[in-house]
Design a protein around this motif. Structure first.
Motif, mmCIF file in Angstrom:
data_model
loop_
_atom_site.group_PDB
_atom_site.id
_atom_site.type_symbol
_atom_site.label_atom_id
_atom_site.label_comp_id
_atom_site.label_asym_id
_atom_site.label_seq_id
_atom_site.Cartn_x
_atom_site.Cartn_y
_atom_site.Cartn_z
ATOM 1 N N ARG A 9 0.728 -1.124 0.028
ATOM 2 C CA ARG A 9 0.015 0.141 -0.180
ATOM 3 C C ARG A 9 0.840 0.983 0.083
ATOM 4 N NH1 ARG A 9 -4.707 2.189 2.809
ATOM 5 N NH2 ARG A 9 -4.804 4.397 2.200
ATOM 6 N N ARG A 12 2.489 1.681 -3.487
ATOM 7 C CA ARG A 12 1.493 2.337 -4.401
ATOM 8 C C ARG A 12 1.261 3.833 -4.071
ATOM 9 N NH1 ARG A 12 -3.379 -1.922 -4.810
ATOM 10 N NH2 ARG A 12 -2.706 -2.322 -2.688
ATOM 11 N N GLU A 13 1.032 4.172 -2.914
ATOM 12 C CA GLU A 13 0.794 5.476 -2.468
ATOM 13 C C GLU A 13 2.121 6.317 -2.976
ATOM 14 O OE1 GLU A 13 -1.833 7.191 -0.795
ATOM 15 O OE2 GLU A 13 -2.867 5.621 -0.158
ATOM 16 N N ARG A 15 4.302 5.809 -5.322
ATOM 17 C CA ARG A 15 4.290 5.869 -6.921
ATOM 18 C C ARG A 15 3.324 6.789 -7.482
ATOM 19 N NH1 ARG A 15 3.745 -0.108 -9.575
ATOM 20 N NH2 ARG A 15 3.663 1.368 -11.153
ATOM 21 N N ARG A 16 1.937 6.919 -6.689
ATOM 22 C CA ARG A 16 0.925 7.708 -7.208
ATOM 23 C C ARG A 16 1.254 9.300 -6.912
ATOM 24 N NH1 ARG A 16 -3.984 3.519 -5.574
ATOM 25 N NH2 ARG A 16 -2.871 2.020 -6.938
ATOM 26 N N PRO A 97 -7.428 6.334 -6.121
ATOM 27 C CA PRO A 97 -7.204 5.865 -4.849
ATOM 28 C C PRO A 97 -5.821 6.127 -4.310
ATOM 29 C CG PRO A 97 -6.732 4.293 -6.812
ATOM 30 C CD PRO A 97 -7.367 5.649 -7.265
ATOM 31 N N ILE A 98 -5.683 7.442 -3.958
ATOM 32 C CA ILE A 98 -4.525 7.841 -3.097
ATOM 33 C C ILE A 98 -4.905 8.698 -2.154
ATOM 34 C CG2 ILE A 98 -4.277 9.810 -5.070
ATOM 35 C CD1 ILE A 98 -1.384 9.851 -4.598
#
Lengths: 253, 315
Positions: A9, A12-13, A15-16, A97-98
């Motif tokens: 998680r 991914r956060e 990277r976003r 989704p961030i």
């Protein structure tokens, strides 16, 4: 949530958030407002104060570097966020989704990278015209990263002002930036301010200039530990206020 | 599993209640229309469903994930097309799509494949490297939709998607929505174009003054107002007293002029048609066209709004 899920998680956060940083770089770095308030304004302000004064290059150039980061890193957020509110692209990020904190981290990194890149200009001036050499190269890079992030967080804090016009944020920001500049010991060295030198502790720019001066020349007023601590405290304060204000404005719409 | 479950959803702005304890659900793979007059609470509802606004009360569940408690997983499952095309004008069509894909952590190769596919679907391949600043309104809309579906979401929220578009693009978009729905995507559509909702939606919800007034299939809603049957016709010439005379015909409950046509509302279309032929003969008018029509979704919509507003005015 398991440990690996949590790591996934966070990855991914991040990277976003980095995608937001890259987007800001493409769109806002070359905007006239960013260049004007982030580069031209502090540069000419500094020149007008420095010309004719007998300041040694080891004091002059760190001062110019600190002002450049101070204005450039704190200008990207106030340009990007209100513009994106106006075009509703900020809503695109909120519906993605961030987390709101990661969105702000992406925006802060956008300003920080801009500030760190802009430092090249006074660095080149210092190295070519004044034959400045960096006393502590690793410390210099680390301090530039820390200071850029802190001042960009300051810009993001001001961008929480609920407006769709970047000019409104810039105006209020300058009302704060200019007094902070005058009490930072850049134009009048702290040791010449006498009993009024105490006010310099109220400006994050004091610690930034002092830290850069240490990395460039090996001399500083407060020392690198206090300077770093001061910048970290101000950065945490800017982040806390900024995140709270952005969240509050999001919840009331 | 339901795609969207809404329970007691409420939004207050100060003391004003914009959305008042609404409860409904949308099945997986369903195309659901959300209708209502201006200011009824449509946009406030869609903002709460997509996490843009915090509900004052109630819950929203997206594919089983609560949008307030687990927004990260809920938001990974949907895409949003807002009323305003929210694209980055200073980026190219390609860069806009890449950024949208990055927000969903799509691998580079997958992003690239989907972007090519979508540019092809929306007939924008030739504009791939052009900044969207120079795009027409329709092209911007296409890019906005492409950005919303680049990650192949389970649910697509569409807020007035065809508003302001020309007929050709509007028809093309409706085809795309039908294709997406056929492939399993749940669509949540708000529109003020009732014919669009009538032709596209499996079910519609009608919100009036923040309250959910009806949720049903369009045909079932129409059937609830049989009194709104009508006879639509056109004469070769118009006379000043025509509306007055038509309203006086037996069994006509009301008259509506629609361009060069008239629509006579009745619960006995056959008698009205007979009276109309007699009237035409008596006044030497020629009937150009005549049709008997059942109630439209618009009729049902207006009747429900009227009924709901009447309830609201009761002490």
């Amino acid at each position: 949530m398991t440990y690996s899920e949590m790591l996934s998680r966070i990855w991914r956060e991040l990277r976003r958030a980095w995608a937001i940083t890259k987007k800001d770089a493409r769109i806002y770095y070359l905007r006239s407002g960013t260049i004007m308030f982030g580069l031209m304004f502090p540069f000419f302000l500094f020149i007008s104060f420095a010309v004719g004064r007998n300041l040694p290059p080891q004091v002059l150039i760190p001062g110019l570097m600190a002002i450049t980061i101070f204005f450039s890193a704190s200008s990207v957020g106030p340009m990007a966020v209100p513009t994106e509110r106006k075009t509703k692209t900020y809503e695109r990020m909120i519906t993605a989704p961030i987390s709101p904190i990661s969105i702000l981290l992406g925006e802060i990194a956008g300003g920080a990278v801009f500030g760190a890149v802009m430092i090249v200009i006074p660095l080149i001036i210092g190295m070519i015209w004044y034959d400045i050499r960096i006393f502590h190269p690793i410390g210099f890079v680390a301090s530039i990263a820390l200071i850029s992030f802190g001042f960009s967080a300051m810009g993001i804090m001001f961008s929480a002002i609920p407006t769709e016009n970047p000019g409104d944020v810039m105006m209020i920001l300058n009302f704060v930036r200019l007094p902070l500049l005058f009490v930072s010991g850049i134009f009048i060295p702290i040791d010449q301010m006498g009993k009024y030198g105490i006010v310099t502790v109220l400006s994050p720019l004091t610690y930034a200039k002092d830290l850069v001066q240490y990395a460039v020349s090996g001399n500083s007023f407060y020392g690198p530990m206090i300077d770093s601590f001061g910048i970290i405290v101000f950065t945490a304060l800017f982040l806390w206020i900024g995140v709270s204000m952005h969240e509050r404005s999001r919840k009331t719409v | 599993m339901k795609a969207i479950e809404v329970k007691n959803l409420t939004k207050y702005y100060g003391s004003f209640c914009a959305v008042d304890h609404i409860t409904f659900d949308v099945g997986s793979g369903e195309l659901f229309g959300f209708l209502g007059p201006n200011g009824a609470g449509k946009t406030t509802t869609i903002r709460m469903l997509t996490g843009l606004s915090e509900p004052s009360e109630g819950n929203v569940s997206i594919m089983g994930y609560d949008i307030s408690r687990d927004p990260f997983h809920a938001k990974e499952r949907f895409g949003v097309v807002p009323e305003v095309s929210n694209i980055y004008e200073d980026l190219t069509a390609w860069d806009n799509l890449m950024f949208a894909g990055e927000l969903y952590s799509m691998p580079r190769s997958e992003r690239s494949r989907r972007a090519h596919e979508l540019l092809d679907t929306f007939e924008l391949t030739g504009f791939k490297d052009k900044k969207v600043k120079g795009f027409s309104r329709g092209m911007r809309r296409m890019i906005t939709i492409a950005m919303a579906i680049i990650h192949s979401p389970d649910i697509l929220f569409l807020d007035e998607p065809t508003s302001g578009l020309d007929v050709q693009r509007s028809v093309r978009l409706k085809e795309i929505f039908s294709d997406l729905n056929r492939d399993g995507t749940t669509l949540f559509l708000t529109t003020h174009i009732l014919e669009e909702a009538n032709t596209l939606c499996d079910r519609v919800g009608i919100i009036v003054k923040g309250k959910l007034a009806a949720v049903d299939a369009p045909e079932k809603l129409k059937r609830t107002i049989q009194a709104a049957q009508s006879v639509e016709f056109s004469f070769d010439t118009m006379t000043p007293m025509l509306v007055h005379d038509l309203a006086a015909l037996p069994a006509v409950s009301s008259v509506r002029k629609e361009g060069d046509k008239f629509r006579l509302y009745t619960n006995d279309p056959s008698s009205v048609a007979t009276s109309l032929f007699e009237y035409a003969k008596m006044h030497a008018l020629k009937i150009i066209s005549i049709n008997t029509l059942g109630p439209s979704l618009e009729d049902a919509f207006l009747a429900i709004i009227k009924q709901q507003e009447g309830k609201g005015q009761e002490p």
